[in-house]
Scaffold this active site. Sequence first.
Site, PDB file in Angstrom:
ATOM      1  N   ARG A   5       1.491  14.798  12.548  1.00  0.00           N
ATOM      2  CA  ARG A   5       2.497  14.393  11.569  1.00  0.00           C
ATOM      3  C   ARG A   5       2.627  15.547  10.587  1.00  0.00           C
ATOM      4  NH1 ARG A   5       0.301   8.723   9.665  1.00  0.00           N
ATOM      5  NH2 ARG A   5      -1.690   9.737  10.069  1.00  0.00           N
ATOM      6  N   ASP A  54       5.214   1.057  11.884  1.00  0.00           N
ATOM      7  CA  ASP A  54       3.935   0.469  11.476  1.00  0.00           C
ATOM      8  C   ASP A  54       3.715  -0.931  12.053  1.00  0.00           C
ATOM      9  OD1 ASP A  54       2.978   2.636  10.140  1.00  0.00           O
ATOM     10  OD2 ASP A  54       3.383   1.883   8.126  1.00  0.00           O
ATOM     11  N   ARG A  60      -8.155  -0.023   5.106  1.00  0.00           N
ATOM     12  CA  ARG A  60      -7.310   0.912   4.375  1.00  0.00           C
ATOM     13  C   ARG A  60      -5.981   0.253   3.991  1.00  0.00           C
ATOM     14  NH1 ARG A  60      -5.417   4.823   7.657  1.00  0.00           N
ATOM     15  NH2 ARG A  60      -4.432   5.667   5.804  1.00  0.00           N
ATOM     16  N   CYS A  80      -4.940   8.488   9.512  1.00  0.00           N
ATOM     17  CA  CYS A  80      -5.022   7.941  10.863  1.00  0.00           C
ATOM     18  C   CYS A  80      -4.733   9.018  11.898  1.00  0.00           C
ATOM     19  CB  CYS A  80      -4.018   6.792  11.029  1.00  0.00           C
ATOM     20  SG  CYS A  80      -4.525   5.276  10.216  1.00  0.00           S
ATOM     21  N   ARG A  84      -3.989  10.921   4.556  1.00  0.00           N
ATOM     22  CA  ARG A  84      -2.839  11.808   4.714  1.00  0.00           C
ATOM     23  C   ARG A  84      -1.881  11.704   3.542  1.00  0.00           C
ATOM     24  NH1 ARG A  84       2.305  10.743   6.805  1.00  0.00           N
ATOM     25  NH2 ARG A  84       3.419  12.584   7.507  1.00  0.00           N
ATOM     26  N   LYS A 137       0.835  -1.206   0.000  1.00  0.00           N
ATOM     27  CA  LYS A 137       0.000   0.000   0.000  1.00  0.00           C
ATOM     28  C   LYS A 137       0.871   1.259   0.000  1.00  0.00           C
ATOM     29  CE  LYS A 137      -1.643   1.889   3.861  1.00  0.00           C
ATOM     30  NZ  LYS A 137      -1.579   3.381   3.911  1.00  0.00           N
ATOM     31  N   ILE A 169       9.249   7.301  16.419  1.00  0.00           N
ATOM     32  CA  ILE A 169       8.779   7.995  15.224  1.00  0.00           C
ATOM     33  C   ILE A 169       7.528   8.816  15.524  1.00  0.00           C
ATOM     34  CG2 ILE A 169       8.110   7.730  12.811  1.00  0.00           C
ATOM     35  CD1 ILE A 169      10.944   6.786  13.431  1.00  0.00           C
TER      36      ILE A 169
END
Length: 425
Positions: free
Chosen positions: A121, A309, A401, A116, A92, A22, A331
Amino acid sequence: MYRYSIEGTNNIDGVVKISGSKNAALPLLVASLLTDEPIVLHNVPDLVDVHVLINILSPLGKSVDFKNNTTVVISKNEKSEEAPYKLVKKMRGSIIVLGPLLAKRGHCRVSYPGGCAFGPRPIDLHLKGMEALGAKINITEGYIEASVDGSLVGSDIDLSGKFGPTVLGTDNVMMAAVLAKGTTIIRNAAMEPECTNLAQLLVAMGAKIEGIGTSTLTITGVDKLNAVEFEIIPDRIEAGTFLALAASVRGRLKLENTNPNHLTSVLELLKKIGCDINTTDTTIEINAKDKELKPFDIETLPYPHFPTDLQAIFTTLACTIKGKSTITERIYPDRFNNVPELIRMGAKIDINEHSITINGGAKLSGAEVQASDLRAGAGLVIAGACASGVTKVHRIYHIERGYENFEEKLSNINVHTVKELDDIL
């Protein structure tokens, strides 16, 4: 709206074919804005985010035919330079249309993006990169208006941020720079495989990029880019999710259509805690059956280190392992929305400022939980597979998603998963 109903299991076994990435597919589709010629992409995952992006490309002058995980992108006669709020708010990642539109058309108007919700961010590095290339930026009424007199001009740009390099910022500046006049040097560029995949696509289209896969990219601008047929890399985060699932339930899986070289930090961790791992160029096999796995300490950092992630997903794994594990988020420090839901299921987790301590080994029990974002939702699905009884995961639109045919893939490896209408709004 829908939810997943998941029955706990202790018998995970089988084969999973990993979908295309993705996080690579989105910028590669956007790269079509850099040329008027057709772009054919293979191994495109059939995901909500991909369809959102296709809808964004339409008013920007692109017609996309999407069948059997292949997209054919061609140019339309009618085109706009505006990416409207009603579309951009859903994702985003849509901010990456900024660079290509500016480079190809000299002007664009892009709404501030959505996505999200797990802490701020900022897109300041995206804007810094565009300004370094000569763009004029004006932010008004929730839109970013960008323009350039003539052409963008190459520059020396440092994309290091407070929490490391910016992946989407690297993508954005790289796409803008390939049509700029002269040479652009991007320092502290993101090295994620998805950025590398984009650079490889751009080169296949006729761009001149040196240093691909390193933290310094040197880009010599060209006058135009051409048609191309190209394949998207496998999704390393989906692969990591299924590896964590197999380890959490102490099962075994074979993952096909994957690239172990993109998951070295994850595979090293799984080996260290006691899983058997075997790989080929395109497969990963994990066996955690009858293993007494060891607790672990990890911190998320930019590639090639442990990916943010997979943080929420490996939190669930830690819950199943006796002893104390710690996970530090470097992060996105606020990315712990999954923890209260895991506690509802019986997990014992303490939240510190930028880290969590998991006192693993407590038996999880089925409960009703809510996905707060894509990866937190995937972690809750894994928790449901580990728990006794039935777990109902609400707000699965977040999960969809990023995971193609998720319930089908889960059911095929003995995680009985049903997608059903949700009676809780």
